[in-house]
Design an enzyme around this catalytic site. Structure first.
Site, PDB file in Angstrom:
ATOM      1  N   CYS A  93      48.563   5.539  42.121  1.00  0.00           N
ATOM      2  CA  CYS A  93      48.721   4.399  42.411  1.00  0.00           C
ATOM      3  C   CYS A  93      47.491   4.654  43.633  1.00  0.00           C
ATOM      4  O   CYS A  93      46.882   5.110  43.236  1.00  0.00           O
ATOM      5  CB  CYS A  93      49.730   3.718  43.111  1.00  0.00           C
ATOM      6  SG  CYS A  93      49.835   1.870  43.304  1.00  0.00           S
ATOM      7  N   HIS A 191      55.097   3.975  38.304  1.00  0.00           N
ATOM      8  CA  HIS A 191      56.281   4.912  40.315  1.00  0.00           C
ATOM      9  C   HIS A 191      57.521   4.608  39.508  1.00  0.00           C
ATOM     10  O   HIS A 191      57.376   4.769  38.156  1.00  0.00           O
ATOM     11  CB  HIS A 191      56.286   3.770  41.441  1.00  0.00           C
ATOM     12  CG  HIS A 191      54.705   3.285  42.506  1.00  0.00           C
ATOM     13  ND1 HIS A 191      53.925   4.449  42.815  1.00  0.00           N
ATOM     14  CD2 HIS A 191      54.047   2.541  42.527  1.00  0.00           C
ATOM     15  CE1 HIS A 191      53.895   3.836  43.581  1.00  0.00           C
ATOM     16  NE2 HIS A 191      53.501   2.539  43.394  1.00  0.00           N
TER      17      HIS A 191
HETATM   18  N1  GLN Z   1      47.001  -0.468  47.759  1.00  0.00           N
HETATM   19  C1  GLN Z   1      47.114  -0.021  46.852  1.00  0.00           C
HETATM   20  C2  GLN Z   1      47.285  -1.082  46.018  1.00  0.00           C
HETATM   21  O1  GLN Z   1      47.859  -2.430  46.161  1.00  0.00           O
HETATM   22  C3  GLN Z   1      47.712   0.241  45.871  1.00  0.00           C
HETATM   23  C4  GLN Z   1      49.410   0.201  46.311  1.00  0.00           C
HETATM   24  C5  GLN Z   1      50.903   1.028  45.796  1.00  0.00           C
HETATM   25  O2  GLN Z   1      50.043   2.843  46.141  1.00  0.00           O
HETATM   26  N2  GLN Z   1      52.135   0.941  45.264  1.00  0.00           N
HETATM   27  O3  GLN Z   1      47.078  -1.675  45.020  1.00  0.00           O
END
Ligand code: GLN
Length: 247
Positions: A93, A191
């Site tokens: 992510c 995740h």
């Molecule tokens: N900031 C990123 C987004 O919202 C990553 C979010 C995350 O790692 N869950 O796209």
């Protein structure tokens, strides 16, 4: 053997307990008589090319990404050298986004990426949240996980995704692609954490890491009983199916 892992920014990038991926790798390595040695490589720490068989970066929100991006950019050359030397990489992510060329957040601020993966990411209005099921042709397997991101990741024309979206949004909600894979480097939005319900990917990463550690080929790892893992995958895949999807 000893498998040396460089865990990048564990104190900043650990959303949804992404650190659980390390527990899975340690256990599965141990069951095969190997030892996983995890070293934190965080703010201001030197990344020594060749010192790790696997580099791992978890997810984080824009705020955490802003905190680490410039420090990571200073480690870019070392990371490229590590990968050229055959180290494996898993990035999830927020970490995945920073492995591309750049990430532009909701506030319009563009953060540098380290260009290990041929892609760039721009945050959109709508968050893409929910269970995901992917078909990974390159391995003949599927991946189940959970996504939550506003970033839309666009792969370069020649880039290869980690998988095709069966259910869920994936990289951008349109292309049908999720994640990206170049050699031993994998980036993904999944995740959950990712590895407990997808043990084949944990073993693939271990095999690549062992290849680096032994300067040889990725070994065949003996199977271990994966009944619970298979059940976790089945439940997550079912949730993704129930969610439906656009692909
Ligand atoms: N900031 C990123 C987004 O919202 C990553 C979010 C995350 O790692 N869950 O796209």
């Amino acid at each position: 053997m000893r498998i040396r892992v460089g865990h990048l920014y564990p104190d900043y990038l650990n959303i949804y307990a992404d650190r659980g991926n390390m527990a899975v790798l340690a256990r599965r390595a141990g069951l095969r008589g190997h030892e996983l040695e995890v070293e934190s490589v965080s703010m201001g720490d030197e990344l020594r090319p060749g010192a790790h068989d696997l580099l791992y970066v978890g997810g984080g929100q824009d705020r955490e990404q802003e905190l680490v991006a410039f420090d990571l950019a200073a480690k870019a050359e070392a990371a490229h050298e590590a990968v050229a030397g055959g180290a494996a990489v898993l990035a999830v992510c927020g970490g995945y986004q920073l492995l591309g060329r750049s990430y532009r957040g909701r506030d319009g601020v563009e953060l540098p990426g380290i260009g290990l993966l041929p892609l760039e990411t721009v945050a959109g209005e709508r968050r893409m949240i929910g269970d995901v099921l992917l078909d990974c042709e390159w391995s003949g397997r599927t991946l189940a996980g959970f996504e939550n991101h506003a970033g839309r990741t666009l792969l370069d024309a020649e880039a290869v995704p980690l998988g095709r979206v069966v259910h869920g949004f994936g990289n951008d909600g349109e292309s049908g692609f999720e994640g990206c894979r170049v050699g031993r480097v994998i980036g993904t939005y999944l995740h959950g954490p990712l590895l407990p319900r997808n043990p084949w990917l944990a073993d693939w990463l271990l095999a690549q890491s062992l290849a680096h550690a032994s300067h040889g080929e990725p070994p065949e790892l003996e199977p271990v009983g994966d009944e619970l893992e298979a059940e976790a995958h089945r439940v997550a895949a079912e949730r993704a199916r129930a969610r439906g999807g656009r692909f």
